[in-house]
Design a protein around this motif. Structure first.
Motif, PDB file in Angstrom:
ATOM      1  N   ALA A 115      13.831  72.621  78.173  1.00  0.00           N
ATOM      2  CA  ALA A 115      14.809  73.593  77.680  1.00  0.00           C
ATOM      3  C   ALA A 115      15.861  72.916  76.819  1.00  0.00           C
ATOM      4  O   ALA A 115      16.258  71.770  77.076  1.00  0.00           O
ATOM      5  N   GLN A 116      16.296  73.642  75.796  1.00  0.00           N
ATOM      6  CA  GLN A 116      17.387  73.153  74.940  1.00  0.00           C
ATOM      7  C   GLN A 116      18.355  74.289  74.664  1.00  0.00           C
ATOM      8  O   GLN A 116      17.947  75.457  74.583  1.00  0.00           O
ATOM      9  N   ILE A 117      19.636  73.935  74.497  1.00  0.00           N
ATOM     10  CA  ILE A 117      20.616  74.895  73.987  1.00  0.00           C
ATOM     11  C   ILE A 117      21.096  74.358  72.645  1.00  0.00           C
ATOM     12  O   ILE A 117      21.562  73.206  72.566  1.00  0.00           O
ATOM     13  N   ASN A 118      20.921  75.154  71.610  1.00  0.00           N
ATOM     14  CA  ASN A 118      21.248  74.733  70.228  1.00  0.00           C
ATOM     15  C   ASN A 118      20.619  73.383  69.897  1.00  0.00           C
ATOM     16  O   ASN A 118      21.223  72.543  69.249  1.00  0.00           O
ATOM     17  N   ARG A 141      19.182  84.442  72.513  1.00  0.00           N
ATOM     18  CA  ARG A 141      20.497  84.226  71.915  1.00  0.00           C
ATOM     19  C   ARG A 141      21.529  84.978  72.746  1.00  0.00           C
ATOM     20  O   ARG A 141      21.265  86.107  73.179  1.00  0.00           O
ATOM     21  N   PHE A 142      22.667  84.359  72.980  1.00  0.00           N
ATOM     22  CA  PHE A 142      23.698  84.969  73.819  1.00  0.00           C
ATOM     23  C   PHE A 142      24.871  85.419  72.955  1.00  0.00           C
ATOM     24  O   PHE A 142      25.652  84.580  72.502  1.00  0.00           O
ATOM     25  N   PRO A 143      25.016  86.725  72.712  1.00  0.00           N
ATOM     26  CA  PRO A 143      26.120  87.206  71.879  1.00  0.00           C
ATOM     27  C   PRO A 143      27.483  87.099  72.562  1.00  0.00           C
ATOM     28  O   PRO A 143      28.508  87.266  71.910  1.00  0.00           O
ATOM     29  N   GLU A 144      27.480  86.849  73.878  1.00  0.00           N
ATOM     30  CA  GLU A 144      28.756  86.670  74.587  1.00  0.00           C
ATOM     31  C   GLU A 144      28.647  85.397  75.434  1.00  0.00           C
ATOM     32  O   GLU A 144      27.559  85.061  75.897  1.00  0.00           O
ATOM     33  N   GLY A 154      26.976  83.068  70.824  1.00  0.00           N
ATOM     34  CA  GLY A 154      26.091  82.660  69.729  1.00  0.00           C
ATOM     35  C   GLY A 154      25.125  81.539  70.081  1.00  0.00           C
ATOM     36  O   GLY A 154      24.252  81.188  69.286  1.00  0.00           O
ATOM     37  N   ASP A 155      25.232  80.965  71.270  1.00  0.00           N
ATOM     38  CA  ASP A 155      24.320  79.883  71.667  1.00  0.00           C
ATOM     39  C   ASP A 155      22.871  80.377  71.754  1.00  0.00           C
ATOM     40  O   ASP A 155      22.610  81.531  72.108  1.00  0.00           O
ATOM     41  N   ILE A 156      21.954  79.469  71.458  1.00  0.00           N
ATOM     42  CA  ILE A 156      20.529  79.802  71.519  1.00  0.00           C
ATOM     43  C   ILE A 156      19.835  78.894  72.534  1.00  0.00           C
ATOM     44  O   ILE A 156      19.933  77.664  72.454  1.00  0.00           O
TER      45      ILE A 156
END
Lengths: 223, 315
Positions: B79-82, B63-66, B97-99
Motif C-alpha cells: 500500500a502507498q499513500i501519494n 481518493r479521500f476528499p476529506e 485529496g490523499d490517494i
C-alpha cells in the motif's frame, strides 16, 4: 410408516447434523424434518437451521453452548416431535421451454432413459411437485421426487455457469435455479419467471410447502 | 465521502454478514476474513462490524476528499499513500485529496480498508455486505469501480489504536487449515483419507468468495455418485466425482450434493478468505476435544468477551 431415530452427529465444531437413514425421497422424513425445523426455530437459540431432504443442519452459538449441551437440546426436541400433516402452500405454475439451447442436457436424459424428448416433457410436467426446501442459492427450489425413468446423476464436474431459471435433475431430485450460478445438475429446460428478485417487495416467488406445476411451452418464452 | 479511482480486481463493501437465512439459500456472506476485517475496524476506533472495503488480489485506488483516519489489515498489497509506502496492519491519517493505492497481493488474498465511522450503504436483510451472485447488498449490489462515491457514516467512534506487538497475523501463500471429518468421510478410501491430510493442494483460478476449487492428488469419494442435496457451511470440503475438492467460502452454496469430506474448524475459518489463486492449501486433522480449546485460546487474545482485544468480536 415407522422410521428409525435419526443419527445426530457433530458437523465441524459449531454445528450439528440430524440425519435420517433413507434412500430416495421419503415424505415421512420430510414431514419430520419440517416439524423439527419449526420447533427449533421457535426456541430462538440457534444461529442457523438449514433443512434438506433427509437431514437438518443446526449451527449453535459456541459462546453459550458446548457441543454436548447443543446435542442434548436437539435430542430432547426430536423426542417430542409429532407427525401432524404439513401446511399446504399455494400452487405455482411454471412455464418452461424444454430442450434445445435452454435444456442442454435433454439429450443425456433421452439417451439414458431411451425416451423421446416429448415423452420426457410429458413425464416431467405430468406431476405436481412439493417445494421441500429452498437453497442452495437464493430462489432455488428443491422439489419432491422426479419419476424414476428421468432420474440421472449430476455432472462429474459442475458447470461454471448455469443460467437463472434453468430446470434441472440430480438423481431423483428436480429443481429450478433461482440465479445464474455454478452447478452440476442435468439441465432440461428453462423458465422465464424470476424466482428471486431482491428489489421486489416479496423477493421469493415461492416458499417451502408450496406446490409447483410445470407448464411446457412451445412458444418463444424468451425474447 | 470516498472516491473510487480504480476498483481493482474485485473490491466490495462488506460487514459482519447476514446470518440466519441459509434455509432460504442466502449465505452468511460478510468479510471473507472476519478477523482481519475486525482488526481494521478496531484500529480506526469503529465497532468491529462496521462496513468496510474488502479488496481481493489488489488494484484498488481510493481518493479521500476529506481528511480522515483509515486502517489497513489483511493481505500485504504494498500500500502507498501519494506514492509513499505505508505499513499494513496500521491506522493512518489521510489529508484532504490523499490517494491510497493497493498493488498486488503478495501474501494472502484480501486486504481490508476500514474508514473512521464506517461506510454507509443501504442494508438488505439486515446487512450491508455485498453478495455478487444475486446482486444485492453493499454498493448497488456490485463490485466497486472507478467513479463510485462512497458515503461515510458518522457513528460515534473511539480514537485510532495500534495493534500490540505480536497480535497481527502473519499471512502466507501456504494456508494450513485444521479440519474435522465431515458426514461422508467414511465413504472415502483409506488412501484418500490419508491424502486429504498429508498432500498439499493448489487453489485454482476458480477461487472467489463462493469457494475455491483445489487441485492435487485425486480424492476418490468411493461409490457415492448421486447424493441427496445436503447442507453445507463455509469451510466444508466437497469432493465431486472428478476427485478435485471444492472448499466452500463466505458466499458459498447453502446446500450441495457432492460428498462432504472435511469441515474446517471455527478458529481457522478466517483463513479461508486469504486463499488466493495459486495458494497452497493443506489440511490437518483436529480432534473433537481439541477444537474448543483452540477456539478458546484464540478468543482469549482477540475476543472482547474473553478478555481479548476487540469488543463484540469472537472467532
Amino acid at each position: 410408516m415407522s422410521i428409525k431415530f435419526p443419527k445426530i452427529s457433530p458437523y465441524g465444531d459449531s454445528a450439528i447434523l440430524v440425519d435420517y437413514e433413507t434412500s430416495g425421497y421419503s415424505e415421512t422424513v420430510h414431514t419430520r424434518l419440517s416439524h423439527l425445523a419449526s420447533m427449533l426455530r421457535s426456541q430462538d437459540i440457534w444461529k442457523e437451521i438449514v433443512p434438506s431432504y433427509k437431514s437438518l443442519l443446526i449451527v449453535f452459538d459456541v459462546s453459550h453452548l458446548s457441543l454436548g449441551e447443543a446435542t442434548g437440546k436437539i435430542e430432547d426436541t426430536l423426542k417430542s416431535l409429532n407427525d401432524s400433516p404439513l401446511r399446504q402452500g399455494k400452487v405455482i405454475e411454471i412455464p418452461v421451454t424444454y430442450g434445445g439451447e435452454y435444456g442442454p442436457d435433454m439429450a443425456t436424459i433421452a439417451d439414458a432413459s431411451g425416451l423421446s424428448k416429448s415423452e420426457i416433457i410429458d413425464i416431467h410436467s405430468g406431476e405436481d411437485y412439493r417445494v421441500c426446501m429452498m437453497g442452495f442459492i437464493p430462489g432455488f427450489c428443491f422439489l419432491s421426487e422426479v419419476p424414476n425413468v428421468l432420474q440421472h446423476p449430476r455432472h462429474d464436474t459442475p458447470r461454471a455457469h448455469v443460467p437463472a431459471g434453468s430446470v434441472g435433475i440430480a438423481g431423483w431430485q428436480t429443481g429450478i435455479y433461482g440465479l445464474g450460478s455454478p452447478g452440476g445438475w442435468q439441465i432440461i429446460g428453462r423458465t422465464p419467471l424470476t424466482l428471486f428478485d431482491p428489489s421486489r417487495e416479496k423477493p421469493f416467488l415461492m416458499e417451502a410447502g408450496d406446490t409447483v406445476r410445470f407448464i411446457p411451452s412451445s412458444k418463444a418464452l424468451f425474447s | 465521502m470516498i472516491e473510487v479511482l480504480n476498483g481493482g480486481t474485485r473490491a466490495t463493501v462488506q460487514d459482519a454478514g447476514r446470518p440466519g437465512y441459509r434455509h432460504l439459500g442466502i449465505p452468511g456472506s460478510g468479510a471473507a476474513d472476519k478477523f482481519c476485517f475486525a482488526l481494521a475496524n478496531w484500529m480506526v476506533g469503529n465497532r468491529w462490524d462496521a462496513p468496510a472495503i474488502e479488496c481481493a488480489l489488489g488494484g484498488l485506488h481510493l481518493r479521500f476528499p476529506e481528511a480522515t483516519t483509515i486502517a489497513l489489515a489483511g493481505a500485504e498489497m504494498w500500500a502507498q499513500i501519494n506514492g509513499m509506502n505505508v505499513k499494513n496492519f496500521s491506522a493512518l491519517s489521510v489529508e484532504k485529496g490523499d490517494i491510497l493505492t493497493l498493488s498486488f497481493a503478495r501474501d494472502g488474498c484480501r486486504a481490508y480498508v476500514a474508514i473512521a465511522g464506517g461506510i454507509k450503504v443501504p442494508e438488505f436483510m439486515g446487512s450491508s455486505s455485498t453478495y455478487l451472485p444475486a446482486k444485492f447488498g453493499g454498493h448497488e449490489g456490485r463490485a466497486l469501480r472507478a467513479g463510485d462515491h462512497l458515503v461515510l457514516s458518522h457513528r460515534p467512534r473511539e480514537a485510532p489504536r495500534k495493534i500490540p506487538n505480536g497480535y497481527a497475523p502473519q499471512l502466507s501463500r501456504h494456508i494450513v487449515l485444521r479440519a474435522r471429518p465431515a458426514p461422508e468421510w467414511e465413504l472415502m478410501s483409506a488412501a484418500s483419507q490419508r491424502h486429504l491430510f498429508v498432500s498439499p493442494f493448489i487453489a485454482t483460478p476458480e477461487t472467489d468468495r463462493m469457494g475455491s476449487r483445489l487441485r492435487g492428488d485425486k480424492i476418490a469419494s468411493g461409490s457415492v455418485r448421486s447424493m441427496t442435496s445436503s447442507p453445507l457451511l463455509p469451510g466444508t470440503l466437497q469432493i465431486p466425482p472428478d476427485g478435485q475438492p471444492i472448499l466452500m467460502l463466505a458466499d458459498g452454496h447453502c446446500t450441495g450434493g457432492y460428498p462432504r469430506a472435511l469441515q474446517v474448524i471455527r478458529a481457522d475459518l478466517w483463513l479461508l478468505g486469504q486463499i488466493a489463486p495459486g495458494s497452497q492449501v493443506s489440511f490437518r486433522r483436529c480432534f473433537t476435544e481439541n477444537a474448543p480449546k483452540i477456539l478458546a485460546g484464540r478468543n482469549s487474545f482477540y475476543a472482547g468477551d474473553s478478555g481479548g482485544l476487540i469488543d463484540g468480536f469472537a472467532f
